[in-house]
Enzyme design. Structure first.
Site, short mmCIF file in Angstrom:
data_model
loop_
_atom_site.label_atom_id
_atom_site.label_comp_id
_atom_site.label_asym_id
_atom_site.label_seq_id
_atom_site.Cartn_x
_atom_site.Cartn_y
_atom_site.Cartn_z
N ARG A 1 0.84 -1.19 0.00
CA ARG A 1 0.00 0.00 0.00
C ARG A 1 0.88 1.25 0.00
NH1 ARG A 1 -5.54 -1.28 1.21
NH2 ARG A 1 -5.72 -3.46 0.59
N GLU B 1 0.57 4.30 0.59
CA GLU B 1 -0.14 5.40 1.22
C GLU B 1 0.84 6.25 2.03
OE1 GLU B 1 -2.87 3.08 3.45
OE2 GLU B 1 -4.32 2.90 1.81
N ARG C 1 0.10 2.38 13.29
CA ARG C 1 -0.83 1.31 12.88
C ARG C 1 -0.76 1.00 11.39
NH1 ARG C 1 -6.77 3.78 13.93
NH2 ARG C 1 -7.42 2.53 12.15
N HIS C 2 0.16 1.64 10.64
CA HIS C 2 0.22 1.45 9.19
C HIS C 2 1.59 0.93 8.74
CE1 HIS C 2 -3.28 4.27 9.28
NE2 HIS C 2 -3.66 3.50 8.28
N GLU D 1 -9.71 -1.43 13.63
CA GLU D 1 -10.10 -2.28 12.49
C GLU D 1 -9.05 -3.33 12.22
OE1 GLU D 1 -10.05 -1.98 7.70
OE2 GLU D 1 -10.57 -0.15 8.78
N SER E 1 -11.49 -5.93 6.62
CA SER E 1 -12.50 -5.42 5.70
C SER E 1 -13.05 -6.62 4.94
CB SER E 1 -11.91 -4.41 4.72
OG SER E 1 -11.68 -3.18 5.37
N ARG F 1 -1.43 -6.23 12.36
CA ARG F 1 -2.33 -5.45 13.21
C ARG F 1 -3.05 -6.37 14.20
NH1 ARG F 1 -6.26 -0.86 10.73
NH2 ARG F 1 -4.24 -0.04 10.08
#
Length: 440
Positions: free
Chosen positions: A214, A216, A222-223, A363, A366, A414
């Site tokens: 990812r 991002e 948390r990423h 979270e 998904s 996570r």
């Protein structure tokens, strides 16, 4: 006159530290690395670490020249009850042989890693990953992965392997890493989503354990830009409820395996695993937002729950529903990828059969039901402004009788961090990659 050949003394088999309790009073041969050592006036103490744990070894008047910590050694000694710790053992050393000596002291002291800044730990990760708590977290994660595979295999799923160099992104093109593919642009896969849907047509129930990427700009605790995704997809469902039921069963199997096999690691980390309810509570997103505002006065903007909204909903679910887990369902179309099945409207907002799963207010999943009707999929691709040509191979599958299907994806790091109370998801990966880190 004949002479009998001299018989060499038998070599002791290697004993692992986790087996020592079975050998009290016996002489054993250990191999491992020195975690720490002390010399107190002729009595020498060595903490030896191997693949299964650590043990104190004591030498009395052996006059050993103790090597530096992290040196690889072999120790011969007798197992005896620990004099101060009931139920534990130690080893009375008879001899030590250095197999490979450390050339210099480690950049940080492994028994004192809790005092070291996270960046320093990660900069020297090749060494600090040897720490007892650091290894324990990764061992727990290994059992989570094994439990994921074991439970899904028992549910009739087939493990697959999908491409990690792709022509288009599964999430619509944002956050992609570009690679030069023989002069043509290609991308690192954000998700196996499109391929695992295709494979439902072959095997009906499939799963994969593999890295995803990812690109991002997040740089938070948390990423990660590369993480391990635990993906599952199943066909012939009636609705997303079937998918949530399947994930509940998978989580129950994963945590049961960790509980059974990782007692020492959980104790070392002071972690208590959550109970997975028979049916994890489910709450539509719009209702979740209203609940957070009503109970805590927190107004959530945008299309989703913000991190504070997630935390507060998790607190509410624990208090009012008695569950560390809660599914947030009926996400708006604007917050879900193009392949998510629509589900009418709620309060005038078009919603989908997509969901998230929160654990302790964060979270971890998904998922949802996917579009399986080819005409509905064509309209969705157009509505999202995507290039139909780049999705041609994917869309083609749905012209040949795909069943209603859905699935979910769990971020392994996570989940590990949440279960073990780690404050930074990077510590749940051996060699993490984030926005600023490419080494070690």
């Amino acid at each position: 006159m004949t002479t009998e050949p001299t018989q060499a003394a038998p070599v002791l088999p290697r004993t692992f530290i986790r087996e020592l309790a079975q050998h009290v009073g016996q002489t054993v041969r250990l191999r491992g690395m020195i975690l720490s050592r002390r010399d107190l006036g002729g009595i020498q103490f060595v903490t030896l670490r191997d693949a299964g744990g650590a043990v104190q070894c004591v030498g009395d008047q052996l006059n050993l020249d103790l090597p530096l910590p992290e040196s690889s050694v072999e120790i011969i000694g007798t197992v005896r009850p620990h004099p101060k710790r009931g139920g534990e053992v130690e080893v009375q050393m008879q001899a030590m042989t250095v197999i490979a000596a450390a050339a210099e002291p480690t950049p940080v002291e492994l028994p004192k890693l809790e005092r070291v800044h996270a960046d320093t730990l990660l900069n020297h990760r090749a060494v600090t990953v040897r720490g007892l708590k650091e290894r324990a977290a990764l061992r727990v994660q290994a059992e989570l992965l094994a439990g994921f595979r074991e439970t899904l295999s028992g549910m009739g799923f087939t493990e697959i392997s999908t491409p990690k160099i792709v022509e288009a992104g599964a999430e619509g093109g944002a956050g992609l890493f570009t690679v030069d593919y023989f002069g043509e642009p290609a991308y690192l896969a954000q998700s196996p989503q499109l391929y695992k849907q295709m494979m439902v047509g072959a095997f009906e129930r499939v799963f994969e354990v593999a890295p995803v990427f990812r690109g991002e700009s997040h740089n938070t605790s948390r990423h990660l830009t590369e993480y391990l995704s635990l993906d599952a997809e199943l066909g012939f469902i009636d609705s997303e409820e079937d998918v949530m039921d399947a994930e509940t069963e998978v989580l129950r199997g994963m945590l049961a395996r960790v509980q059974e096999r990782c007692g020492p690691e959980l104790a070392l980390l002071g972690a208590e695993l959550p109970q997975v309810p028979e049916r994890i509570p489910r709450i539509p997103l719009l209702e979740a937002r209203a609940t957070v505002e009503r109970e805590f006065g927190h107004l959530v903007g945008g299309k989703d729950l913000d991190p504070e909204g997630e935390r507060l909903l998790g607190e509410w679910a624990g208090r009012e529903l008695g569950s560390d887990f809660v599914f947030v369902t009926k996400f708006p179309q604007a917050a879900r990828p193009f392949y998510t099945h629509p589900d009418g409207e709620m309060d005038g907002v078009p919603v989908t059969r997509g969901f998230d799963l929160l654990l302790r207010g964060l979270e971890i999943t998904s998922g949802g039901q996917r579009i399986h009707d080819p005409e509905m999929l064509r309209r969705s691709i157009e509505a999202y402004g995507l290039n139909p040509e780049s999705l041609r191979a994917y869309a083609e599958v749905f012209r040949y009788g795909m069943p209603p299907h859905g699935g979910f994806a769990i971020g392994a790091e996570r989940l590990t961090a949440l279960l073990l109370g780690l404050s930074n998801v990077r510590m749940a990966r051996a060699f993490p990659r984030d926005r600023t880190r490419l080494q070690p």
